[in-house]
Design a protein around this motif. Structure first.
Motif, short mmCIF file in Angstrom:
data_model
loop_
_atom_site.label_atom_id
_atom_site.label_comp_id
_atom_site.label_asym_id
_atom_site.label_seq_id
_atom_site.Cartn_x
_atom_site.Cartn_y
_atom_site.Cartn_z
N THR A 4 -83.34 104.09 38.31
CA THR A 4 -83.00 102.69 38.04
C THR A 4 -82.98 102.46 36.53
O THR A 4 -83.65 103.15 35.77
CB THR A 4 -84.01 101.73 38.68
OG1 THR A 4 -85.31 102.03 38.18
CG2 THR A 4 -83.97 101.85 40.20
N THR A 6 -83.48 99.34 33.77
CA THR A 6 -83.92 97.97 33.54
C THR A 6 -83.62 97.56 32.10
O THR A 6 -84.02 98.24 31.16
CB THR A 6 -85.44 97.83 33.80
OG1 THR A 6 -85.69 98.14 35.17
CG2 THR A 6 -85.93 96.42 33.50
N ASP A 140 -79.48 97.90 36.68
CA ASP A 140 -79.98 97.58 38.02
C ASP A 140 -80.81 96.31 38.04
O ASP A 140 -80.75 95.54 39.00
CB ASP A 140 -80.81 98.76 38.56
CG ASP A 140 -79.97 100.01 38.68
OD1 ASP A 140 -79.04 100.02 39.50
OD2 ASP A 140 -80.23 100.97 37.92
N THR A 141 -81.63 96.13 37.01
CA THR A 141 -82.43 94.92 36.91
C THR A 141 -82.43 94.41 35.48
O THR A 141 -82.40 95.18 34.53
CB THR A 141 -83.89 95.13 37.38
OG1 THR A 141 -84.48 96.20 36.65
CG2 THR A 141 -83.99 95.39 38.86
N ARG A 186 -81.57 90.96 39.89
CA ARG A 186 -80.59 91.99 40.19
C ARG A 186 -79.22 91.39 39.92
O ARG A 186 -78.84 90.40 40.56
CB ARG A 186 -80.67 92.46 41.64
CG ARG A 186 -79.62 93.52 41.99
CD ARG A 186 -79.68 94.00 43.43
NE ARG A 186 -80.97 94.63 43.69
CZ ARG A 186 -81.83 94.21 44.62
NH1 ARG A 186 -81.57 93.17 45.37
NH2 ARG A 186 -82.97 94.85 44.80
#
Length: 191
Positions: A4, A6, A140-141, A186
């Motif tokens: 992921t 961020t 992703d975030t 998200r």
């Protein structure tokens, strides 16, 4: 497995990532709950991904002899993590131990890192880089820490200037020390 990514950023309520005023770090609004949260968020292994400008702004703190004992715990952990710097102009060796330079196209590099990394990827700041990655669908975030200030006169660098339209699914919202919000989203391209 895909790692992921961020995009972690600090912001004022009016959307500035930093300032040229007399606010001090964290706009003077850090508190013990917030700093404990930041330390916990940086406890597990991760790889930092930074643009050249953000790396350069942190490089003075990495030189030999600099007293790092004054850093908050999360910053010490960030400086101890492996780092990938995306830059076509910097050359190795860099003063930050565990740092590598990737001179290729940032979108291709981050796509490859996401495919190959066995730890999550995290970027703090690096606005130009993260705006491009967000627009490319590689974030992703988005974790936005909103400090309770308006810095209309001294604010510098709008956090989301130039990004496309996105719908944001709120994954988590927390308040620390009675005033600082950490919002985790998200992103999904709108329309």
């Amino acid at each position: 497995m895909t790692a992921t990514y961020t995009f972690d950023v600090f912001s004022t309520l009016d959307g500035f990532a930093n300032h040229n005023g007399d606010w001090g770090g964290y706009w003077g609004k850090q508190g013990p709950e917030f700093l404990a949260h930041r330390a916990a968020a940086h406890r597990d292994p991760f790889r930092m991904v930074l643009g050249a400008k953000t790396y350069a702004s942190n490089a003075p703190f990495l030189r030999a002899g600099f007293d790092r004992s004054r850093f908050d715990e999360w910053i010490t952990r960030m400086f101890a993590s492996p780092v990938t710097v995306l830059s076509r102009r910097l050359t190795e060796p860099l003063g930050w131990p565990g740092t590598t330079i990737e001179a290729g196209d940032p979108l291709e590099v981050v796509s490859r890192l996401k495919a190959e990394s066995d730890v999550p990827l995290r970027s703090h700041g690096s606005l130009t880089l993260n705006r491009a990655l967000l627009n490319a669908g590689l974030v992703d975030t988005v974790e936005v820490t909103v400090f309770p200030v308006l810095s209309g006169k001294t604010g510098v660098d709008r956090v989301f200037a130039g990004v496309d339209d996105f719908d944001l699914e709120l994954l988590e919202a927390r308040t620390f020390d009675g005033h600082t919000q950490v919002l985790t989203y998200r992103p999904a391209r709108h329309g």
